[in-house]
Motif scaffolding. Structure first.
Motif, PDB file in Angstrom:
ATOM      1  N   ILE A  10      37.550  32.892  29.083  1.00 23.53           N
ATOM      2  CA  ILE A  10      36.722  34.008  29.552  1.00 23.53           C
ATOM      3  C   ILE A  10      36.906  34.207  31.058  1.00 23.53           C
ATOM      4  CG2 ILE A  10      34.326  34.766  29.917  1.00 23.53           C
ATOM      5  CD1 ILE A  10      33.687  33.558  27.160  1.00 23.53           C
ATOM      6  N   ILE A  11      36.929  33.114  31.811  1.00 17.80           N
ATOM      7  CA  ILE A  11      37.129  33.210  33.265  1.00 17.80           C
ATOM      8  C   ILE A  11      38.495  33.802  33.578  1.00 17.80           C
ATOM      9  CG2 ILE A  11      37.435  31.846  35.378  1.00 17.80           C
ATOM     10  CD1 ILE A  11      35.184  30.012  34.330  1.00 17.80           C
ATOM     11  N   ILE A  12      39.525  33.381  32.860  1.00 18.96           N
ATOM     12  CA  ILE A  12      40.877  33.914  33.067  1.00 18.96           C
ATOM     13  C   ILE A  12      40.920  35.407  32.759  1.00 18.96           C
ATOM     14  CG2 ILE A  12      43.253  33.824  32.202  1.00 18.96           C
ATOM     15  CD1 ILE A  12      42.863  30.773  31.929  1.00 18.96           C
ATOM     16  N   ILE A  13      40.271  35.823  31.688  1.00 17.38           N
ATOM     17  CA  ILE A  13      40.240  37.241  31.323  1.00 17.38           C
ATOM     18  C   ILE A  13      39.524  38.051  32.398  1.00 17.38           C
ATOM     19  CG2 ILE A  13      39.271  38.902  29.672  1.00 17.38           C
ATOM     20  CD1 ILE A  13      39.873  36.839  27.465  1.00 17.38           C
ATOM     21  N   ILE A  14      38.395  37.552  32.892  1.00 20.17           N
ATOM     22  CA  ILE A  14      37.640  38.263  33.940  1.00 20.17           C
ATOM     23  C   ILE A  14      38.487  38.405  35.200  1.00 20.17           C
ATOM     24  CG2 ILE A  14      35.659  38.089  35.517  1.00 20.17           C
ATOM     25  CD1 ILE A  14      34.097  36.865  33.143  1.00 20.17           C
ATOM     26  N   VAL A  15      39.154  37.331  35.616  1.00 25.52           N
ATOM     27  CA  VAL A  15      40.003  37.383  36.808  1.00 25.52           C
ATOM     28  C   VAL A  15      41.152  38.368  36.598  1.00 25.52           C
ATOM     29  CG1 VAL A  15      41.615  36.029  38.220  1.00 25.52           C
ATOM     30  CG2 VAL A  15      39.391  35.077  37.619  1.00 25.52           C
ATOM     31  N   ALA A  16      41.744  38.380  35.399  1.00 25.30           N
ATOM     32  CA  ALA A  16      42.841  39.306  35.115  1.00 25.30           C
ATOM     33  C   ALA A  16      42.361  40.756  35.170  1.00 25.30           C
ATOM     34  CB  ALA A  16      43.448  38.991  33.747  1.00 25.30           C
ATOM     35  N   VAL A  17      41.190  41.032  34.607  1.00 24.56           N
ATOM     36  CA  VAL A  17      40.645  42.391  34.620  1.00 24.56           C
ATOM     37  C   VAL A  17      40.367  42.824  36.055  1.00 24.56           C
ATOM     38  CG1 VAL A  17      38.623  43.785  33.987  1.00 24.56           C
ATOM     39  CG2 VAL A  17      39.718  42.327  32.282  1.00 24.56           C
ATOM     40  N   ILE A  18      39.795  41.972  36.863  1.00 25.59           N
ATOM     41  CA  ILE A  18      39.522  42.294  38.265  1.00 25.59           C
ATOM     42  C   ILE A  18      40.830  42.562  39.004  1.00 25.59           C
ATOM     43  CG2 ILE A  18      38.687  41.351  40.467  1.00 25.59           C
ATOM     44  CD1 ILE A  18      36.470  39.939  38.838  1.00 25.59           C
ATOM     45  N   GLY A  19      41.827  41.742  38.741  1.00 21.43           N
ATOM     46  CA  GLY A  19      43.138  41.941  39.374  1.00 21.43           C
ATOM     47  C   GLY A  19      43.756  43.269  38.996  1.00 21.43           C
ATOM     48  N   ILE A  20      43.704  43.632  37.721  1.00 21.35           N
ATOM     49  CA  ILE A  20      44.284  44.897  37.259  1.00 21.35           C
ATOM     50  C   ILE A  20      43.535  46.086  37.849  1.00 21.35           C
ATOM     51  CG2 ILE A  20      44.609  46.362  35.220  1.00 21.35           C
ATOM     52  CD1 ILE A  20      45.234  43.761  33.663  1.00 21.35           C
ATOM     53  N   VAL A  21      42.209  46.022  37.848  1.00 23.03           N
ATOM     54  CA  VAL A  21      41.409  47.111  38.415  1.00 23.03           C
ATOM     55  C   VAL A  21      41.707  47.253  39.912  1.00 23.03           C
ATOM     56  CG1 VAL A  21      39.045  47.822  38.975  1.00 23.03           C
ATOM     57  CG2 VAL A  21      39.591  47.006  36.682  1.00 23.03           C
ATOM     58  N   SER A  22      41.788  46.138  40.626  1.00 22.71           N
ATOM     59  CA  SER A  22      42.107  46.187  42.057  1.00 22.71           C
ATOM     60  C   SER A  22      43.481  46.789  42.289  1.00 22.71           C
ATOM     61  CB  SER A  22      42.060  44.795  42.682  1.00 22.71           C
ATOM     62  OG  SER A  22      40.767  44.265  42.583  1.00 22.71           O
ATOM     63  N   TRP A  23      44.455  46.373  41.505  1.00 22.91           N
ATOM     64  CA  TRP A  23      45.819  46.882  41.644  1.00 22.91           C
ATOM     65  C   TRP A  23      45.856  48.385  41.392  1.00 22.91           C
ATOM     66  CZ3 TRP A  23      49.342  48.887  37.975  1.00 22.91           C
ATOM     67  CH2 TRP A  23      50.634  49.076  38.467  1.00 22.91           C
ATOM     68  N   LEU A  24      45.152  48.842  40.350  1.00 23.06           N
ATOM     69  CA  LEU A  24      45.121  50.271  40.058  1.00 23.06           C
ATOM     70  C   LEU A  24      44.423  51.048  41.164  1.00 23.06           C
ATOM     71  CD1 LEU A  24      44.316  50.262  36.242  1.00 23.06           C
ATOM     72  CD2 LEU A  24      46.474  50.886  37.332  1.00 23.06           C
ATOM     73  N   TYR A  25      43.307  50.511  41.662  1.00 26.00           N
ATOM     74  CA  TYR A  25      42.557  51.208  42.702  1.00 26.00           C
ATOM     75  C   TYR A  25      43.354  51.285  43.994  1.00 26.00           C
ATOM     76  CZ  TYR A  25      39.033  52.316  46.157  1.00 26.00           C
ATOM     77  OH  TYR A  25      38.341  52.898  47.180  1.00 26.00           O
ATOM     78  N   PHE A  26      43.830  50.154  44.478  1.00 27.73           N
ATOM     79  CA  PHE A  26      44.554  50.138  45.745  1.00 27.73           C
ATOM     80  C   PHE A  26      45.943  50.737  45.593  1.00 27.73           C
ATOM     81  CE2 PHE A  26      41.435  46.723  46.573  1.00 27.73           C
ATOM     82  CZ  PHE A  26      40.808  47.331  47.638  1.00 27.73           C
ATOM     83  N   GLY A  27      46.546  50.625  44.440  1.00 29.59           N
ATOM     84  CA  GLY A  27      47.848  51.243  44.203  1.00 29.59           C
ATOM     85  C   GLY A  27      47.747  52.753  44.229  1.00 29.59           C
ATOM     86  N   SER A  28      46.689  53.300  43.648  1.00 30.65           N
ATOM     87  CA  SER A  28      46.525  54.762  43.651  1.00 30.65           C
ATOM     88  C   SER A  28      46.147  55.259  45.033  1.00 30.65           C
ATOM     89  CB  SER A  28      45.479  55.188  42.622  1.00 30.65           C
ATOM     90  OG  SER A  28      44.194  54.711  42.988  1.00 30.65           O
TER      91      SER A  28
END
Length: 158
Positions: free
Chosen positions: A12-30
């Motif tokens: 669960i912790i790994i999934i949460i960290v992965a989701v945060i990473g993906i959201v951050s990448w999408l936000y800052f990438g855009s």
């Protein structure tokens, strides 16, 4: 705590960290892409304006071949660079080049808008707006407004 519960908590912790990473990448990438698109739009507008102004300045330049080139000491503290070799009226590109010389390589100069006969440029330092500069391309006069203090300084680009 049993091994199964520990493993489930770790997953669960790994999934949460992965989701945060993906959201951050999408936000800052855009955000980077929108800045690039905005920069390309400004560059396109500058190129069109520059071409028109270059045609006009070529005519004026041929008429004033005998006029001597002007140079002026910049007023920016900590720099001794002189802006030379430009004749009036300036093109947007020449004004940007002169401002780059004025502020130095640590600063980024961007053309923004033309309004009431003045061209406005933003001066950024470390990715943040440092100042706004209004330039009269016909006279070469510039007025710098420091963002944080609102202090105004007038100087000449040529």
């Amino acid at each position: 705590m049993s091994k199964g519960k520990k493993a489930a908590a770790a997953v669960i912790i790994i999934i949460i960290v992965a989701v945060i990473g993906i959201v951050s990448w999408l936000y800052f990438g855009s955000a980077d892409k929108s800045a690039e698109l905005e920069s390309e739009t400004v560059s396109g507008q500058v190129s069109e304006t520059q071409t028109q102004e270059e045609e006009e300045s070529d005519t004026a330049e041929s008429e004033s071949q005998t006029a001597e080139s002007t140079s002026a000491q910049t007023t920016r503290q900590g720099t001794t660079a002189q802006v030379t070799g430009y004749s009036l009226p300036l093109t947007v590109r020449e004004a940007m080049d002169a401002l780059q010389i004025h502020y130095g390589s640590d600063y980024e100069i961007n053309s923004t808008v033309e309004e009431n006969g003045l061209n406005y440029f933003s001066v950024n330092y470390n990715g943040e707006r440092y100042a706004s500069v209004a330039v009269d391309l016909i006279t070469g006069r510039a007025e710098e407004t420091i963002r944080e203090t609102g202090a105004k300084t007038e100087f000449s680009l040529v």
